[in-house]
Design an enzyme around this catalytic site. Structure first.
Site, PDB file in Angstrom:
ATOM      1  N   ASP A 142     100.621  57.486   1.225  1.00  0.00           N
ATOM      2  CA  ASP A 142     100.032  56.195   1.596  1.00  0.00           C
ATOM      3  C   ASP A 142     101.107  55.163   1.969  1.00  0.00           C
ATOM      4  O   ASP A 142     100.791  54.096   2.475  1.00  0.00           O
ATOM      5  CB  ASP A 142      99.172  55.680   0.443  1.00  0.00           C
ATOM      6  N   LYS A 200     103.719  48.321  13.821  1.00  0.00           N
ATOM      7  CA  LYS A 200     103.069  49.426  13.106  1.00  0.00           C
ATOM      8  C   LYS A 200     101.668  49.585  13.668  1.00  0.00           C
ATOM      9  O   LYS A 200     100.872  48.646  13.641  1.00  0.00           O
ATOM     10  CB  LYS A 200     103.000  49.123  11.598  1.00  0.00           C
ATOM     11  N   LYS A 216      93.321  56.782  -0.632  1.00  0.00           N
ATOM     12  CA  LYS A 216      92.963  55.467  -1.164  1.00  0.00           C
ATOM     13  C   LYS A 216      91.594  55.523  -1.827  1.00  0.00           C
ATOM     14  O   LYS A 216      90.770  56.359  -1.465  1.00  0.00           O
ATOM     15  CB  LYS A 216      92.882  54.450  -0.011  1.00  0.00           C
ATOM     16  N   ARG A 238     106.093  52.589   6.873  1.00  0.00           N
ATOM     17  CA  ARG A 238     107.565  52.559   6.957  1.00  0.00           C
ATOM     18  C   ARG A 238     108.092  53.815   7.632  1.00  0.00           C
ATOM     19  O   ARG A 238     109.149  53.793   8.250  1.00  0.00           O
ATOM     20  CB  ARG A 238     108.139  52.358   5.540  1.00  0.00           C
ATOM     21  N   ASP A 262      94.177  54.154   8.165  1.00  0.00           N
ATOM     22  CA  ASP A 262      95.010  54.577   7.042  1.00  0.00           C
ATOM     23  C   ASP A 262      94.131  54.953   5.858  1.00  0.00           C
ATOM     24  O   ASP A 262      93.693  54.087   5.100  1.00  0.00           O
ATOM     25  CB  ASP A 262      95.973  53.439   6.653  1.00  0.00           C
ATOM     26  N   GLU A 299     102.951  55.090   4.511  1.00  0.00           N
ATOM     27  CA  GLU A 299     103.160  55.740   5.807  1.00  0.00           C
ATOM     28  C   GLU A 299     103.714  54.804   6.870  1.00  0.00           C
ATOM     29  O   GLU A 299     104.367  55.247   7.808  1.00  0.00           O
ATOM     30  CB  GLU A 299     101.834  56.365   6.285  1.00  0.00           C
ATOM     31  N   ASP A 340      94.947  48.511  10.257  1.00  0.00           N
ATOM     32  CA  ASP A 340      96.334  48.811   9.891  1.00  0.00           C
ATOM     33  C   ASP A 340      97.233  48.968  11.128  1.00  0.00           C
ATOM     34  O   ASP A 340      98.376  49.394  11.026  1.00  0.00           O
ATOM     35  CB  ASP A 340      96.369  50.071   9.018  1.00  0.00           C
TER      36      ASP A 340
END
Ligand code: BES
Ligand code: MN
Ligand code: ZN
Length: 499
Positions: free
Chosen positions: A346, A264, A276, A350, A269, A348, A287
């Protein structure tokens, strides 16, 4: 890669320079070569030990300045505890502990790689050298002013005194490449998000070409053509275009199916429209820790010329709120053809992995694939920062990861998957939704990923707690830890390299 600490090997008989580091057990006993090097200072150690209640417990250290009767300016006695109880990862810690004693400026250190009854094995010595370099790493590229006492950078030559210097030197070369891979991953995680965005990340991955890795970069157009609607939906709110990078190291036999690693790479993010809260949002520059690990691992495998065919694949995006950003309620079509209703923008990671996993499963057809992702806050609630979460559809692969975790100290803990959890991500409008409610957040995320691996043997490592911001340790003082490089290098070395 410039390194604060240079590690070399000398025979036991070499005259120690600068600081001398020696080991003793919990009976304060030294090995023969160590006793010889200490000579008349042995008595001094006994008195200092008594005065400071040093009992030789594992990891305890006795620090003696200007030791009478020794050429060395400083003597550090490190306890090993009971020698029979020592684990491989303890030697990493000893190296880290020694590096922690180095001071800014130019220094020299000699470490006697000897236990009470015998010289340390080559493997143990190499672990000390590895621990030294891992501990000495510092990310200070953006500091223009140094704190008091830190005006001078740390530059030290550390000599490991061993029984067989030539053998140790030979064995340390590949280990050095693995450390370089860890450092590369740490650098990527520590870099600020204005510097390291998808295109720049892809450019840095491209540097692996120098080592003979084939690097293919997929731009937005190429990904549109492949139908990667899940990944592209995440990146569509960003001014910085998304990328995917496929890295191939062909060190194994021709035609043998490769092992594959998927990362990933959310370069930042914000959460997107489901934004967030402000507190600690800056941490979301990390991230992309999964992608960083994959790049560091590919470096390690290629640099040490591992006899394996390995593929690394990373999805690189920035998750931003914007007029063009994806909305909750949107339905996207993944490369697999499965549709996904976006409930929370959020969740995201996956979505990014869904398309990269499918791409690897179908185009690469690997022997197995392991993905790494800073996927859920929930994994920290469950496991803290000591273990990464492990999910797998294959018991043999899971066992091998658990074993590699114990060997390297990069620990994993297996959590369940199961069809019962699937219900939580069923959607009333699409084939699935991208979040599963409050309970079992790390499991529903893994269950989501599993829908994109088909029948490929697969493991997912949720590294949200271990890739960044973990407490400082003997072998890591940096925010970005480089977690996973040593773990997966070991998995490959133990089971998938031809001899
Ligand atoms: N990148 C985060 C997970 C994360 C949080 C990593 C903190 C490291 C530290 C991920 O994209 C995320 O936002 N996950 C959400 C999922 C939720 C919306 C279902 C989470 O964990 O809250
Ligand atoms: Mn997120
Ligand atoms: Zn994320």
């Amino acid at each position: 890669m410039s390194d604060a600490v240079k590690v070399g090997f000398v025979p036991f008989s070499a005259v120690p320079a600068g600081t001398l580091v020696v080991f003793c057990d919990d009976g304060l006993k030294f090995g023969a070569a160590t006793a010889k090097a200490l000579g008349s200072a042995t008595d001094l150690v006994k008195r200092a030990a008594a005065a400071s209640q040093f009992k030789g417990k594992s990891g305890a250290a006795l620090d003696i300045l200007a030791p009478e009767g020794l050429k060395a300016a400083r003597l550090i006695v490190v306890g090993t505890g009971k020698v029979s109880a020592l684990k491989p990862s303890d030697f990493l810690k000893f190296g880290g502990l020694a590096a922690g004693k180095l001071q800014p400026g130019n220094g020299a250190m000699t470490i006697m790689a000897e236990l009470t009854e015998a010289a340390m094995t080559t493997e143990q010595t190499v672990a000390i050298g590895t621990g030294l370099r891992l501990r000495a790493y510092k990310f200070d590229r953006y500091k223009t002013k140094k704190k008091e006492g830190e005006e001078r950078a740390l530059r030290a030559d550390v000599w490991l005194a061993v029984a067989d210097a030539a053998a140790a030197k030979r064995a340390f070369a590949p280990a050095g490449h693995i450390v370089d891979g860890v450092i590369m991953a740490r650098d990527l995680v520590n870099e600020p998000p204005n510097v390291l965005y998808p295109e720049e990340f892809a450019r840095r991955a491209g540097q692996l070409r120098k080592l003979g890795v084939k690097v293919e970069v997929l731009d937005v157009k190429a990904m549109q053509k492949l139908g990667m609607g899940a990944l592209l939906g995440v990146g569509q709110g960003s001014a910085r275009p998304s990328r995917a990078v496929i890295m191939r190291w062909n060190g194994g036999k021709r035609g043998v199916a490769p092992v594959a690693f998927v990362g990933k790479g959310v370069c930042f993010d914000t959460g997107g429209i489901s934004i967030k809260p402000a507190g600690s949002m800056e941490d979301m520059k990390g991230d992309m820790g999964g992608a960083a690990c994959v790049v560091g691992l590919m470096h390690a495998l290629a640099a040490r010329k591992a006899k394996v065919n390995a593929v690394g694949a990373i999805g690189l995006v920035e998750n931003m709120p914007d007029g063009n950003a994806q909305r909750p309620g949107d339905i996207v079509t993944s490369m697999s053809g499965q549709t996904i209703e976006i409930i929370n923008t959020d969740a995201e990671g996956r979505l990014v992995l869904a398309d990269v996993l499918w791409y690897v499963a179908k185009k690469v057809k690997p022997k197995f694939m392991v993905d790494l992702a800073t996927l859920t806050g929930a994994i920290m609630v469950a496991l803290g920062t000591e273990h990464a979460g492990l999910f797998s559809n294959n018991d043999e692969l899971a066992e091998r990861l658990l074993e590699a975790g114990a060997e390297t100290g990069e620990k994993v803990w297996r959590l369940p998957l199961g069809p019962e959890y699937d219900k939580l991500i069923d959607s009333q409008f699409a084939d699935m939704k991208n979040t599963g409610g409050r309970h079992g957040g790390s499991i529903t995320a893994a269950q989501f990923l599993q829908r994109f691996v088909d029948d490929t043997p697969w493991a997912h490592l949720d590294i949200a707690g271990t890739a960044m911001g973990a407490p400082k340790s003997d072998i890591n003082q940096s925010w970005g830890s480089g977690y996973g490089v040593r773990l997966l290098n070991r998995l490959v070395a133990d089971h998938y390299e031809s001899k």
